[in-house]
Design a protein around this motif. Structure first.
Motif: not given
Length: 420
Positions: A410-411, A399-405, A226-229, A297-300
């Motif tokens: 969870d992927r 980012l139109e239509g992209a999921p939240s960070p 996930p950090v790479t994504k 903030e997600t990666v933090r």
């Protein structure tokens, strides 16, 4: 005059003795039976002795030829012994002047004017690509065919651009050796025309907005850390250079809690000439849209306790390699179609198409300084309000239509192989 028969029959005696030939040449026979050619001569009114060689390695004919050569040296006003010493020293120096020795000497000389990462890259390329093949060879023994063979090895693994850089570095070493009297020619210059043709144009990049959205979607569905994504998504939003983003320390993101969050990248981490690295006027400012703050903030929550925003998956104290994003793009089917650096082209193409009047500001957002800029430094905060607006517009578009960070956490992840 001596004959071969006399020389062969000469045996050891209780005392060493001499068998004279002509022109000062004689054979010295030691008490152990060793036979050495020597020549007696006068130079500057002093009697001197020149050692020529040993018998039978040097025959009578060869000894006489060496004597005649020494006499020619005397006629020119030089001392044969002194000349012999110079030739011996030169031969010894020539043996020490191998490509690796000269290359390291050249590298040390050039290193002060290079940034550290470039200096290390130059040395690494020589150590990996050149020294194993040419390192132990004397400079004057290296032929164009030798150099071309090294280049072909890189070209066969499709590292054509690297091959060109390495050839330039080999050539620079030879130019240095020639200028210091330790090489005669530059074989690397000769092979330039025999190299595989380079690919023309920019690095591969997806430049259509809809195709870029599809690519981002495909990459984020690919099993990966996930950090790479998250790093890839922030790269897409900011259009920063991949190497700069991958090595971002957390302290650059520790003061974003205000109405105008700005990522301030120090000049020391920017792609600049070394003399500009300490110039604060050349720090680069990237306005961060709200989507970028969400990513940070997600990666933090994952890496916030370490030194780097995007650490190496195996070694948390080291920065992530920019190659990690590139490999993820390749696995998603974008090999030779889009590279991490390509997001800069995507941003430039889309935004310049939509906002032609803002071309100069878009270039400034990419840290591109116009070539005809007269000032040595530029106002790093120039057009900051419009840059903030354009940054948010770009983030909304891509980012139109992209999921939240947080959903990316969870992927599916790529399973790392354990180190042997």
């Amino acid at each position: 005059m001596l004959t071969d028969t006399q020389i062969k029959k000469a045996k050891a005696q209780e005392k060493a003795y001499k068998l004279f030939d002509s022109g000062g040449l004689f054979l010295f026979v030691s008490t152990a039976g060793g036979k050495m050619w020597r020549m007696k001569y006068r130079f500057s009114d002093k009697e001197k002795l020149l050692s020529i060689g040993t018998y039978p390695e040097m025959s009578l004919v060869d000894a006489r030829a060496a004597r005649d050569q020494a006499k020619q040296v005397l006629k020119s006003g030089r001392d044969p012994n002194a000349l012999k010493k110079i030739e011996k020293i030169s031969a010894k120096a020539s043996q020490a002047d191998t490509f690796e020795v000269l290359a390291r000497e050249w590298h040390e000389l050039q290193k002060p004017q290079w940034v550290e990462i470039h200096a290390q890259d130059v040395l690494d390329s020589l150590e990996k690509e050149v020294f194993p093949y040419l390192g132990s060879l004397a400079m004057n023994d290296i032929t164009p065919a030798n150099v071309l063979a090294v280049i072909r090895i890189m070209e066969k693994r499709d590292a054509k651009e690297k091959a060109r850089r390495v050839r330039q570095r080999i050539s620079a070493v030879f130019v240095y050796a020639i200028s210091s009297g330790r090489a005669n020619t530059d074989p690397a210059a000769i092979v330039q025309g025999a190299m595989a043709p380079r690919k023309r144009g920019k690095q591969p990049a997806v430049v259509g907005l809809e195709e870029a959205r599809q690519m981002l979607k495909a990459v984020e569905e690919e099993p990966a850390h996930p950090v790479t994504k998250l790093a890839h998504r922030l790269l897409a939003i900011t259009a920063a250079r991949p190497g700069t983003l991958a090595t971002t320390p957390w302290h650059e993101f520790n003061d974003l809690g205000h109405n105008l969050p700005i990522w301030e990248i120090p000049a020391a981490r920017m792609k600049l000439r070394k003399e500009y690295k300490d110039d604060p006027d050349r720090d680069h400012l990237i306005p961060l849209p709200w989507q970028a703050i969400e990513i940070i903030e997600t990666v933090r929550s994952i890496t916030g306790k370490g030194p780097f925003v995007f650490p190496n998956a195996r070694h948390a104290h080291k920065a992530m390699s920019p190659n990690a994003i590139g490999y993820m793009l390749n696995r998603a089917g974008y090999h030779h179609r889009h590279v991490p650096h390509g997001w800069r082209s995507t941003f430039s193409t889309v935004m310049n198409t939509l906002y032609r009047d803002d071309e100069a500001i878009i270039e400034l957002m990419l840290a591109h300084v116009p070539k005809n800029k007269v000032k040595a430094a530029y106002d790093r905060a120039e057009h900051i309000d419009r840059r903030v607006e354009l940054s948010q517009i770009w983030a909304n578009l891509i980012l139109e239509g992209a999921p939240s960070p947080k959903e990316l956490l969870d992927r599916p992840r790529k399973i790392l192989k354990k180190a042997a």
